[in-house]
Design an enzyme around this catalytic site. Structure first.
Site, PDB file in Angstrom:
ATOM      1  N   HIS A  96      50.193  28.226  30.118  1.00 26.69           N
ATOM      2  CA  HIS A  96      51.471  28.218  29.397  1.00 26.69           C
ATOM      3  C   HIS A  96      52.580  28.600  30.375  1.00 26.69           C
ATOM      4  O   HIS A  96      52.421  29.553  31.140  1.00 26.69           O
ATOM      5  CB  HIS A  96      51.404  29.211  28.230  1.00 26.69           C
ATOM      6  CG  HIS A  96      52.645  29.208  27.397  1.00 26.69           C
ATOM      7  ND1 HIS A  96      52.924  28.230  26.470  1.00 26.69           N
ATOM      8  CD2 HIS A  96      53.710  30.050  27.380  1.00 26.69           C
ATOM      9  CE1 HIS A  96      54.093  28.477  25.895  1.00 26.69           C
ATOM     10  NE2 HIS A  96      54.589  29.576  26.434  1.00 26.69           N
TER      11      HIS A  96
ATOM     12  N   ASN B  94      48.780  19.281  35.590  1.00 29.07           N
ATOM     13  CA  ASN B  94      47.802  20.372  35.734  1.00 29.07           C
ATOM     14  C   ASN B  94      46.379  19.821  35.818  1.00 29.07           C
ATOM     15  O   ASN B  94      45.549  20.346  36.568  1.00 29.07           O
ATOM     16  CB  ASN B  94      47.934  21.371  34.585  1.00 29.07           C
ATOM     17  CG  ASN B  94      49.026  22.379  34.846  1.00 29.07           C
ATOM     18  OD1 ASN B  94      48.917  23.207  35.752  1.00 29.07           O
ATOM     19  ND2 ASN B  94      50.114  22.289  34.084  1.00 29.07           N
TER      20      ASN B  94
ATOM     21  N   ASP C  49      49.186  30.676  21.764  1.00 28.60           N
ATOM     22  CA  ASP C  49      49.580  31.302  23.037  1.00 28.60           C
ATOM     23  C   ASP C  49      49.261  32.800  23.099  1.00 28.60           C
ATOM     24  O   ASP C  49      50.031  33.589  23.653  1.00 28.60           O
ATOM     25  CB  ASP C  49      51.062  31.024  23.348  1.00 28.60           C
ATOM     26  CG  ASP C  49      51.330  29.541  23.549  1.00 28.60           C
ATOM     27  OD1 ASP C  49      50.448  28.841  24.073  1.00 28.60           O
ATOM     28  OD2 ASP C  49      52.424  29.073  23.180  1.00 28.60           O
TER      29      ASP C  49
ATOM     30  N   ALA D 172      53.920  26.591  40.426  1.00 18.66           N
ATOM     31  CA  ALA D 172      53.060  27.787  40.361  1.00 18.66           C
ATOM     32  C   ALA D 172      51.849  27.540  39.468  1.00 18.66           C
ATOM     33  O   ALA D 172      50.735  28.000  39.765  1.00 18.66           O
ATOM     34  CB  ALA D 172      53.875  28.973  39.854  1.00 18.66           C
ATOM     35  N   GLU D 173      52.054  26.793  38.386  1.00 18.88           N
ATOM     36  CA  GLU D 173      50.921  26.458  37.493  1.00 18.88           C
ATOM     37  C   GLU D 173      49.818  25.756  38.272  1.00 18.88           C
ATOM     38  O   GLU D 173      48.628  26.036  38.089  1.00 18.88           O
ATOM     39  CB  GLU D 173      51.384  25.545  36.348  1.00 18.88           C
ATOM     40  CG  GLU D 173      52.335  26.199  35.369  1.00 18.88           C
ATOM     41  CD  GLU D 173      52.714  25.252  34.229  1.00 18.88           C
ATOM     42  OE1 GLU D 173      51.827  24.635  33.629  1.00 18.88           O
ATOM     43  OE2 GLU D 173      53.913  25.140  33.932  1.00 18.88           O
TER      44      GLU D 173
HETATM   45  C1  GAR Z   1      52.847  22.466  31.515  1.00 22.03           C
HETATM   46  O1  GAR Z   1      54.014  23.109  31.924  1.00 22.03           O
HETATM   47  C2  GAR Z   1      52.006  23.377  30.646  1.00 22.03           C
HETATM   48  O2  GAR Z   1      52.039  24.716  31.041  1.00 22.03           O
HETATM   49  C3  GAR Z   1      52.703  23.199  29.315  1.00 22.03           C
HETATM   50  O3  GAR Z   1      52.964  21.821  29.232  1.00 22.03           O
HETATM   51  C4  GAR Z   1      53.149  21.315  30.546  1.00 22.03           C
HETATM   52  C5  GAR Z   1      52.187  20.165  30.736  1.00 22.03           C
HETATM   53  O4  GAR Z   1      52.396  19.538  31.965  1.00 22.03           O
HETATM   54  N1  GAR Z   1      51.877  23.658  28.234  1.00 22.03           N
HETATM   55  C6  GAR Z   1      52.354  24.279  27.170  1.00 22.03           C
HETATM   56  O5  GAR Z   1      53.540  24.488  26.980  1.00 22.03           O
HETATM   57  C7  GAR Z   1      51.308  24.720  26.165  1.00 22.03           C
HETATM   58  N2  GAR Z   1      51.818  25.727  25.303  1.00 22.03           N
HETATM   59  P1  GAR Z   1      51.276  18.621  32.581  1.00 22.03           P
HETATM   60  O6  GAR Z   1      50.870  17.638  31.486  1.00 22.03           O
HETATM   61  O7  GAR Z   1      51.978  17.923  33.726  1.00 22.03           O
HETATM   62  O8  GAR Z   1      50.149  19.499  33.015  1.00 22.03           O
END
Ligand code: GAR
Length: 228
Positions: free
Chosen positions: A116, A24, A152, A180-181
Site C-alpha cells: 500500500h 509491482n 489496509d 520505493a515499492e
Molecule cells: C501501487 O502503488 C500499489 O501500492 C497500490 O496500487 C498501485 C498499483 O500499481 N495499491 C493500493 O493502493 C492498494 N490499497 P502497480 O499496478 O503498477 O503495481
C-alpha cells in the site's frame, strides 16, 4: 547458484493478484529471474481483462488468467481454487483494487500480503498520496503487510519512507513512492520465503534484521544553522 551436483532448493510458490498496470508484479518477476531468489510466481490473476499486468505475466511465461469480479464471493471461490491448484504458498496483492471476501482472507491468513502506498496505518483506502498531501505530512512512503479482514490493516513486514517535496503533486509523490515499492515488495517476499518472519499479534519479528538507528529530518537539520 547451487554448487554443481547439488539440487537447487525449491522456491516458494507465489500467486499474485492484480487489477491494472502491474509494476509491482514486474518488480517481483524481475527479482525472481535471479535463480537464487527464494520465490517464484506461479500464477497471476487479474479481475480486469485489460490489466496491463497480464501482458507482463505473459511476457515472462507465467500462467495468468482473468476472473471477473462481478460478485465478491464468487470471485473469492474461483480465485481460491485457481491458487490452490497452482500450488501457491503465498498470495501477494499487487495493486489489486477490490475488497477481498473475508472467508478468502481467513483461509489465506498469514499467507496473504499486500503493498500500500502510504505509511500505514496512515492513509488507508483510496488515493493515499492525495490524502498525504492534504494532511501536509513531510514524509509518506509505502508498506508491505499481512492482510487482515479490515482494509489496509494487518501486521507490518516492511516500510519505506519517502519525503514529501514542496512542489509535489499527487502524481510526482506517487512516482517516488512507487520506486520505493519496487524495492520493498521483493525484499518482503524474500523474507517470507526465507522463513524469517514471525507474527506476534500485530507485530512481525524478522530474524536477523537490524533496523536503522538514524532519524530522517524533513526539512533537514542543516537548514536551522544555515541562516536562511
Ligand atoms: C501501487 O502503488 C500499489 O501500492 C497500490 O496500487 C498501485 C498499483 O500499481 N495499491 C493500493 O493502493 C492498494 N490499497 P502497480 O499496478 O503498477 O503495481
Amino acid at each position: 547458484m547451487a554448487p554443481p551436483g547439488k539440487r537447487p532448493k525449491p522456491r516458494l510458490k507465489v500467486g499474485v493478484l492484480i487489477s491494472g498496470r502491474g509494476s509491482n508484479l514486474q518488480a517481483l518477476i524481475d527479482a525472481a529471474t535471479d535463480r537464487d531468489y527464494p520465490a517464484e510466481i506461479v500464477l497471476v490473476i487479474s479481475n480486469r481483462p485489460e490489466a496491463a499486468g497480464l501482458a507482463r505475466a505473459a511476457g515472462a511465461g507465467i500462467a495468468h488468467r482473468t476472473i471477473p469480479h462481478t460478485d465478491r464471493q464468487a470471485f473469492a471461490a474461483e480465485a481460491d481454487a485457481a491458487l490452490r491448484q497452482s500450488g501457491a504458498e503465498l498470495v501477494a496483492l499487487a495493486g489489486f483494487m477490490r475488497i477481498l471476501d473475508t472467508g478468502f482472507v481467513e483461509s489465506w491468513r498469514d499467507q496473504l500480503v499486500n503493498i500500500h502506498p502510504s505509511l500505514l496505518p496512515a492513509f488507508p483506502g483510496l488515493h493515499p498520496q492525495r490524502q498525504a498531501l492534504a494532511a501536509g505530512v513531510r514524509f509518506s512512503g509505502c508498506t508491505v503487510h499481512f492482510v487482515r479482514a479490515e482494509v489496509d490493516t494487518g501486521p507490518i513486514i516492511a516500510q519505506a519512507v519517502v519525503p514529501v517535496q514542496p512542489d509535489d503533486d499527487e502524481e510526482r509523490l506517487a512516482t517516488r513512492i512507487l520506486a520505493a515499492e519496487h524495492r520493498i515488495y521483493p525484499m518482503a517476499v524474500r523474507l517470507f520465503a526465507e522463513g524469517r518472519l514471525r507474527i506476534l499479534g500485530n507485530r512481525v519479528a524478522i530474524s536477523g534484521a537490524v533496523p536503522p538507528e538514524i532519524a530522517l529530518f524533513n526539512p533537514t537539520e542543516a537548514l536551522a544553522s544555515s541562516g536562511v
